[in-house]
Design an enzyme around this catalytic site. Structure first.
Site, PDB file in Angstrom:
ATOM      1  N   GLU A 505      20.886 -43.097   4.539  1.00 24.27           N
ATOM      2  CA  GLU A 505      19.419 -43.219   4.589  1.00 24.27           C
ATOM      3  C   GLU A 505      18.734 -42.202   3.681  1.00 24.27           C
ATOM      4  O   GLU A 505      17.699 -41.631   4.032  1.00 24.27           O
ATOM      5  CB  GLU A 505      18.907 -43.088   6.030  1.00 24.27           C
ATOM      6  CG  GLU A 505      19.174 -44.326   6.858  1.00 24.27           C
ATOM      7  CD  GLU A 505      18.397 -44.343   8.163  1.00 24.27           C
ATOM      8  OE1 GLU A 505      17.396 -43.600   8.288  1.00 24.27           O
ATOM      9  OE2 GLU A 505      18.794 -45.097   9.064  1.00 24.27           O
ATOM     10  N   GLY A 506      19.302 -41.971   2.522  1.00 26.13           N
ATOM     11  CA  GLY A 506      18.783 -40.964   1.601  1.00 26.13           C
ATOM     12  C   GLY A 506      19.584 -39.689   1.791  1.00 26.13           C
ATOM     13  O   GLY A 506      19.447 -39.022   2.815  1.00 26.13           O
TER      14      GLY A 506
END
Length: 834
Positions: A505-506
């Site tokens: 997620e990043g």
């Protein structure tokens, strides 16, 4: 007019030293309060009179007043030329279309207050601090509790998955439809409930939490809810809610990880022989959770329309579509092995996959809007799933370490009495209090309709990093019990899995250096984005309105930072009295200093700031801990200033400001300001002599560590929301049982200690001298039995798992018949005292 002339005449008779002193004081007052420019102009006239300035200086000053205060004049004389100069110098960063979409995703919430330099503390304090509804709490106490009872972490690790019974229960109880509206058959739970459920599942089994959270985070359901057509919603959402459809979402590729905009997956629009429009898709995705067992794939790809069948643009950009997993050309059935953690994480390939055009989420109108969809969805999801998972593990660590240190003995003492153990314990307890506070604060904002992309990035990055520190500290404390895998080990899986949360997620490095401050500096700043937009659109009026307000903003924050620094924030207001007040004042001091130095960085580096990731990361740390501190303040006040929580609260606040201090020192040491870098080095020296924060004291850490080792309502409150096994064979259940016995037997242990010290009893293990103590009247018979029972339980609790060679070498150990507890049966020959 006559009154003004009399006032000016009065100023002309004031001594020079008084005039200068008054002028400085007045400037500080005007600067601190952010007075408007016209008031500064009047003050300037008063100063000139007080200094007996000559007529030519009055005339010159009047010209400047006119130029700066009359907007049409200012635009022609100053703003227009300034705008052309900045544009020619490429001073402000150019924003690409994808960057602009990312920056505009979501909205600005309380982080805007913290970025302002003059935060509205009352607003920060009055933001929602939500509780679960009766329906949500019933679900936590019912299906969530039951699911936790059905699963054990070790069993899942050995089995490399869940039983059919567990899968069926998750479908039946709609664990994959937490966010789906009730009209489509879902549960329609709040973000607060969603995060609480994930946290509780994570406290039992990490892969279980991951399996539930992914379909409820970035995926088909989330995208369909906000962007799908009515037909898409009516078809898919009921099936997703019931578990008839198992979703996954394909975003990441080999060459498009953090830089998702560089994806190579492609879909081409063409007209079929039947006259209908179709997509021909080719893609290679990896790291896709649940892909191998999915029935429907959400996919991000670049859409091309070479024949202009749906619009004028040939390259439509990133688009999202839904692909049934059994579509011809889709290749599934393989898995990655993410550090041996058994959740489905898989590659997806597609070769000449043909889909109807209405497979695009949102239909034809959704073409090219995929990047916006993804950024807006991530702006919410980042604040829920991974933060909750990290918190669940941290609460377990707080609970388990508190018990373990109370029952584990070395050198004749419980290890929780050693200062070397207290230090990491304080971090575990302090981080857990802070994270729960920030979780509730964040989900409260989400539930009220906020979509704060910067805040959710702060949550994702900091929760996963703090969670990593918690499990590292826990492993250090339990020592051999942490490195010996088996059903008795409560931390090994979490320790192994933490890099996964850091990566997805990043990636955290990107999240810290680019998203929190890189985007935050533009999105949350009161004027920066408007200035950039004005430059890009050659809008002199908009540039003029924002640029000069920005200059005033810098001046105000410079004065506020200076005044609050020399007064250590004492003159700042606080919306409350009591223990929180001093921290609200420190937060005001921090915000002013942060806002000023953020503008210094913007002014010094301009568009190049996005490449100064080390500096940007330090600014991100300050913004992060201002937010985390705000949430912690909100929690302490919302929960009625619980006195038992005060050590946790104060530790978390002191730690937050210490982290802020560390970041400021790094900025002032490294920032490059043309011609003035030396001045900031001097400011750094002053900052070290007059720090915003210092590390929490040993005394405070001692209080946290002791509170963690004390059974009762207060300990339950700090670890509320986790799964507490009722059986004594589970790790946590065994710890809790032994801790209870240890407290009940404490008076008897004190009698034994005194008798040994008086040489009435031999210096032997308590278990071996308990009967002798009864014979000599040191203990009653009941106390003697309690001592033996406690020592047997203590010895059992500190054992580690051992396996026969055959069991160890067998990839899937056999399960001999026994008492029905698969963990106990799979442990092999475990030394226990019963």
């Amino acid at each position: 007019m006559e009154a003004i002339m009399e006032l000016l005449g009065f100023f002309s008779e004031v001594p020079l030293w008084a005039s200068i002193g008054s002028a400085v004081l007045l400037m500080l007052i005007l600067g601190y309060t952010g007075a408007p420019l016209w008031l500064w102009a009047i003050a300037g006239y008063a100063g000139l009179v007080g200094l007996n300035a000559p007529a030519w200086l009055f005339i010159t000053y009047t010209v400047l007043v006119v130029v700066f205060n009359i907007k049409p004049v200012r635009r022609v004389v100053l703003s227009g030329p300034m705008m052309k100069l900045l544009d020619a110098m490429n001073f402000l960063p150019k924003i690409s279309e994808t960057e602009q979409t990312a920056i505009e995703a979501g909205n600005v919430w309380v982080e805007g207050e913290l970025f302002s330099g003059k935060p509205n503390m009352k607003r920060i304090l009055e933001e929602p601090y939500p509780e679960l509804t009766e329906e949500e709490q019933a679900y936590m106490d019912g299906p969530v509790e039951k699911l936790c009872e059905m699963v054990t972490d070790w069993d899942v690790m050995v089995r490399k998955g869940f039983t059919d019974e567990v899968w069926e229960f998750m479908r039946k109880e709609k664990f994959f439809g937490l966010i789906v509206p009730k009209k489509y058959g879902g549960l329609e739970f709040s973000a607060t409930a969603h995060s609480a459920i994930v946290a509780k599942l994570a406290s039992r089994c990490g892969p279980l939490a991951t399996t539930v959270m992914v379909p409820n985070s970035l995926g088909p359901a989330e995208l369909l809810l906000h962007y799908g057509t009515d037909e898409q919603k009516d078809h898919y959402l009921p099936r997703l809610a019931s578990g008839k459809e198992m979703p996954c979402f394909g975003l990441t590729e080999a060459n498009a990880g953090s830089d998702a905009g560089s994806m190579r997956s492609e879909g081409v629009v063409f007209k079929g022989d039947d006259g209908e429009l179709y997509l021909r898709m080719n893609f290679e995705k990896r790291y896709i959770t649940l892909a191998a067992i999915s029935t429907v794939i959400g996919l991000a790809f670049n859409l091309k329309d070479p024949d202009h069948l749906i619009g004028e643009d040939e390259n439509r950009g990133i688009t999202c579509a839904l692909i049934p997993s059994d579509t011809e050309g889709v290749v599934l059935g393989r898995r990655h092995d993410p550090l041996g953690i058994p959740f489905y994480n898989c590659p997806i390939d597609g070769k000449d996959v043909i889909l109807p055009i209405d497979a695009i989420i949102g239909g034809k109108e959704g073409a090219g809007n995929g990047w916006r969809m993804l950024m807006e969805s991530l702006a919410v999801g980042r604040g829920i799933s991974l933060p909750a998972q990290s918190l669940g593990g941290s609460k377990v660590a707080t609970r388990a370490i508190g018990a373990y240190t109370a029952i584990r003995k070395q050198f004749g003492l419980n290890i929780g009495k050693f200062e070397g153990i207290e230090e990491p314990m304080a971090r575990i307890g302090g981080y857990t209090y802070l994270m729960e506070a920030a979780r509730r604060y964040t989900t409260g904002g989400l539930d009220s309709g906020q979509k704060p992309a910067v805040v959710t990035a702060i949550a994702k990055y900091n929760f996963t990093e703090l969670g990593r520190e918690v499990v590292n500290d826990a492993m250090d404390i339990v020592g051999g019990a942490g490195i010996s895998r088996g059903p008795r080990n409560i931390f090994a899986s979490s320790y192994t899995a933490m890099p996964i949360a850091i990566t997805v997620e990043g990636a955290n490095i990107l999240t810290r250096t680019l998203m929190i401050f890189g985007q935050g500096a533009i999105r949350c700043h009161p004027y920066a984005y408007n200035e950039i937009d004005a430059l890009m659109n050659k809008d002199v009026k908009k540039f003029d309105d924002n640029f000069w307000k920005h200059i005033g903003h810098v001046a105000t924050n410079k004065v506020r930072a200076f005044v609050l620094s020399i007064t250590r924030g004492r003159i700042a207001g606080s919306p409350v009295s009591g223990p929180s007040a001093k921290y609200f004042r420190k937060l005001a001091w921090t915000s002013a200093s942060f806002a000023f130095f953020a503008d210094i960085a913007l002014g010094s580096y301009g568009g190049a700031l996005k490449m100064k990731e080390k500096i940007a990361g330090r600014y991100a740390d300050i913004l992060s801990y201002m937010y985390l501190a705000s949430g912690t303040l909100r929690r302490f006040e919302a929960e009625g200033r619980r006195e038992a929580d005060r050590p946790y609260f104060e530790w978390a606040m002191e730690y937050s400001f210490w982290k802020i201090q560390q970041a400021f020192e790094g900025i002032l040491r490294e920032i490059k300001v043309p011609g003035l870098s030396w001045a900031f080095r001097i400011a750094g020296v002053w900052g070290r002599l007059n720090p915003i924060g210092t590390y929490p004291s040993d005394k405070l850490g001692h209080k946290v560590a002791q509170a963690m080792q004390t059974r009762g309502e207060d300990r339950d409150h700090i670890t509320d929301g986790i799964f507490l096994p009722k059986d004594r064979e589970s790790v946590l259940g065994r710890y809790e049982y032994t801790m209870q016995l240890n407290e009940e037997a404490w008076p008897a242990f004190k009698k034994l200690y005194k008798a040994i010290k008086a040489k009435e009893l031999p210096k032997e293990p308590y278990l071996e001298i308990a009967d002798l103590a009864v014979e000599k009247g040191v203990l009653t018979k009941e106390d003697g039995e309690l001592v033996k029972k406690t020592e047997i339980a203590r010895n059992d609790a500190i054992q580690v798992d051992e396996f026969s060679l055959d069991e160890y070498l067998n990839e899937t150990p056999t399960r001999p018949s026994g008492d029905g507890n698969p963990l106990k049966e799979m442990a092999g020959s475990v030394s226990q005292i019963r």
